[in-house]
Scaffold this motif. Sequence first.
Motif, mmCIF file in Angstrom:
data_model
loop_
_atom_site.group_PDB
_atom_site.id
_atom_site.type_symbol
_atom_site.label_atom_id
_atom_site.label_comp_id
_atom_site.label_asym_id
_atom_site.label_seq_id
_atom_site.Cartn_x
_atom_site.Cartn_y
_atom_site.Cartn_z
ATOM 1 N N SER A 98 1.127 9.039 -0.319
ATOM 2 C CA SER A 98 2.233 8.253 -0.869
ATOM 3 C C SER A 98 1.885 7.654 -2.227
ATOM 4 C CB SER A 98 2.629 7.149 0.113
ATOM 5 O OG SER A 98 3.690 6.379 -0.407
ATOM 6 N N CYS A 99 0.628 7.258 -2.416
ATOM 7 C CA CYS A 99 0.205 6.714 -3.715
ATOM 8 C C CYS A 99 0.446 7.731 -4.833
ATOM 9 C CB CYS A 99 -1.270 6.343 -3.687
ATOM 10 S SG CYS A 99 -1.680 4.975 -2.617
ATOM 11 N N PHE A 100 0.012 8.961 -4.607
ATOM 12 C CA PHE A 100 0.170 10.000 -5.623
ATOM 13 C C PHE A 100 1.643 10.348 -5.820
ATOM 14 C CE2 PHE A 100 -4.223 10.497 -4.202
ATOM 15 C CZ PHE A 100 -4.881 10.569 -5.412
ATOM 16 N N ARG A 101 2.378 10.486 -4.729
ATOM 17 C CA ARG A 101 3.795 10.839 -4.809
ATOM 18 C C ARG A 101 4.614 9.741 -5.491
ATOM 19 N NH1 ARG A 101 3.773 12.799 -0.398
ATOM 20 N NH2 ARG A 101 4.102 10.947 0.858
ATOM 21 N N ARG A 102 4.410 8.487 -5.073
ATOM 22 C CA ARG A 102 5.171 7.372 -5.660
ATOM 23 C C ARG A 102 4.817 7.185 -7.140
ATOM 24 N NH1 ARG A 102 8.883 5.772 -5.967
ATOM 25 N NH2 ARG A 102 8.508 3.547 -6.166
ATOM 26 N N ALA A 103 3.549 7.395 -7.499
ATOM 27 C CA ALA A 103 3.175 7.297 -8.919
ATOM 28 C C ALA A 103 3.906 8.369 -9.722
ATOM 29 C CB ALA A 103 1.665 7.429 -9.083
ATOM 30 N N LEU A 104 4.024 9.567 -9.172
ATOM 31 C CA LEU A 104 4.759 10.625 -9.869
ATOM 32 C C LEU A 104 6.258 10.324 -9.911
ATOM 33 C CD1 LEU A 104 2.819 13.748 -8.600
ATOM 34 C CD2 LEU A 104 2.879 12.863 -10.958
ATOM 35 N N ASP A 105 6.789 9.720 -8.852
ATOM 36 C CA ASP A 105 8.192 9.289 -8.876
ATOM 37 C C ASP A 105 8.443 8.327 -10.037
ATOM 38 O OD1 ASP A 105 8.744 10.704 -6.489
ATOM 39 O OD2 ASP A 105 8.657 8.888 -5.234
ATOM 40 N N ARG A 147 -3.290 18.314 -3.486
ATOM 41 C CA ARG A 147 -2.166 18.920 -2.743
ATOM 42 C C ARG A 147 -0.852 18.215 -3.080
ATOM 43 N NH1 ARG A 147 -3.258 22.208 1.747
ATOM 44 N NH2 ARG A 147 -5.477 22.256 2.262
ATOM 45 N N THR A 148 -0.886 16.902 -3.080
ATOM 46 C CA THR A 148 0.335 16.132 -3.322
ATOM 47 C C THR A 148 0.872 16.396 -4.721
ATOM 48 O OG1 THR A 148 -0.440 14.431 -1.786
ATOM 49 C CG2 THR A 148 1.340 13.810 -3.300
ATOM 50 N N VAL A 149 -0.010 16.399 -5.707
ATOM 51 C CA VAL A 149 0.420 16.662 -7.087
ATOM 52 C C VAL A 149 0.904 18.100 -7.228
ATOM 53 C CG1 VAL A 149 -0.395 16.842 -9.472
ATOM 54 C CG2 VAL A 149 -0.980 14.833 -8.098
ATOM 55 N N ARG A 150 0.153 19.047 -6.679
ATOM 56 C CA ARG A 150 0.538 20.458 -6.782
ATOM 57 C C ARG A 150 1.921 20.715 -6.179
ATOM 58 N NH1 ARG A 150 -2.215 24.374 -2.683
ATOM 59 N NH2 ARG A 150 -0.752 23.197 -1.417
ATOM 60 N N ASP A 151 2.222 20.061 -5.073
ATOM 61 C CA ASP A 151 3.472 20.305 -4.349
ATOM 62 C C ASP A 151 4.629 19.429 -4.812
ATOM 63 O OD1 ASP A 151 1.980 22.146 -2.929
ATOM 64 O OD2 ASP A 151 1.736 20.852 -1.162
ATOM 65 N N TYR A 152 4.387 18.541 -5.761
ATOM 66 C CA TYR A 152 5.429 17.614 -6.214
ATOM 67 C C TYR A 152 6.493 18.360 -7.034
ATOM 68 C CZ TYR A 152 7.673 13.482 -8.059
ATOM 69 O OH TYR A 152 8.610 12.526 -8.372
ATOM 70 N N THR A 172 0.845 -1.189 0.000
ATOM 71 C CA THR A 172 0.000 0.000 0.000
ATOM 72 C C THR A 172 0.884 1.245 0.000
ATOM 73 O OG1 THR A 172 -1.726 -1.179 1.210
ATOM 74 C CG2 THR A 172 -1.811 1.231 1.258
ATOM 75 N N GLY A 173 0.548 2.186 -0.890
ATOM 76 C CA GLY A 173 1.296 3.435 -0.982
ATOM 77 C C GLY A 173 2.462 3.409 -1.926
ATOM 78 N N ASP A 174 2.811 2.246 -2.455
ATOM 79 C CA ASP A 174 3.937 2.141 -3.390
ATOM 80 C C ASP A 174 3.406 2.140 -4.821
ATOM 81 O OD1 ASP A 174 6.534 1.989 -4.251
ATOM 82 O OD2 ASP A 174 6.951 0.013 -3.398
ATOM 83 N N ALA A 175 4.321 2.178 -5.792
ATOM 84 C CA ALA A 175 3.921 2.188 -7.205
ATOM 85 C C ALA A 175 4.967 1.483 -8.050
ATOM 86 C CB ALA A 175 3.734 3.624 -7.692
ATOM 87 N N VAL A 176 4.502 0.919 -9.162
ATOM 88 C CA VAL A 176 5.368 0.245 -10.127
ATOM 89 C C VAL A 176 4.718 0.370 -11.505
ATOM 90 C CG1 VAL A 176 4.269 -2.030 -9.813
ATOM 91 C CG2 VAL A 176 6.662 -1.893 -10.563
ATOM 92 N N ALA A 177 5.538 0.360 -12.551
ATOM 93 C CA ALA A 177 5.010 0.545 -13.910
ATOM 94 C C ALA A 177 5.108 -0.724 -14.745
ATOM 95 C CB ALA A 177 5.771 1.662 -14.620
ATOM 96 N N THR A 178 4.167 -0.798 -15.685
ATOM 97 C CA THR A 178 4.213 -1.800 -16.750
ATOM 98 C C THR A 178 3.923 -1.058 -18.055
ATOM 99 O OG1 THR A 178 1.841 -2.274 -16.580
ATOM 100 C CG2 THR A 178 3.339 -3.679 -15.284
ATOM 101 N N PRO A 179 4.209 -1.687 -19.186
ATOM 102 C CA PRO A 179 3.759 -1.088 -20.450
ATOM 103 C C PRO A 179 2.235 -1.000 -20.485
ATOM 104 C CG PRO A 179 5.423 -2.779 -20.850
ATOM 105 C CD PRO A 179 5.021 -2.888 -19.401
ATOM 106 N N GLY A 180 1.716 -0.167 -21.366
ATOM 107 C CA GLY A 180 0.272 0.013 -21.495
ATOM 108 C C GLY A 180 -0.403 -1.009 -22.393
ATOM 109 N N PHE A 181 0.370 -1.743 -23.177
ATOM 110 C CA PHE A 181 -0.153 -2.766 -24.078
ATOM 111 C C PHE A 181 -1.222 -2.198 -25.004
ATOM 112 C CE2 PHE A 181 1.910 -4.955 -20.602
ATOM 113 C CZ PHE A 181 2.801 -5.750 -21.308
#
Length: 180
Positions: A98-105, A138-143, A62-71
């Motif tokens: 953390s979800c929003f921040r990690r996705a942006l990371d 807020r999280t996106v604006r401050d990233y 929970t709160g972490d993020a990982v990417a895959t291709p969009g297929f």
Amino acid sequence: MQILISTGDITTNTADAIVNAASSSLLGGGGVDGAIHRAAGPGLLAACRELRAGTYAQGLPTGDAVATPGFDLPAGWVIHTVGPNARAGETDPALLASCFRRALDVAEELGAQTVAFPAISAGIYGWDPAVVADIGLRTVRDYPARSVRSVEFVLFDGRTEQIFQTAWQGLETAAGETDA
């Protein structure tokens, strides 16, 4: 960074990366997660199974993020993040932020310039959409973005869009008052 808010189907969004409100299993589910898996086709499930066979054998935390291709999606990437489940007692706002921040990371690591988010945890996970709007915006604006130039919150219905629009107006008004 430009922030947009709309009602629509995130699976048809043409952002460089769309964010999936995933289950920790990464293997699909209901809501946004199921819609993204269906629209992306079998390649997404196969990629998620590979993640589960390796680094995320216990699931994505929970709160972490990982990417895959969009297929088969118009987006080049899917960034999976696991929102906190309020119905299961996960009510810490820091986990949701953390979800929003990690996705942006992850988007930054990919070099994505445009990212589309759903209302993470506002569906079956039971978070109040107004709280999700406040924390997400807020999280996106401050990233401190480097490559990400635009974030769009793509919301399932007009009611949720209005909640996000109202929250955004409140944040902009408050920012204007502190700048004066």
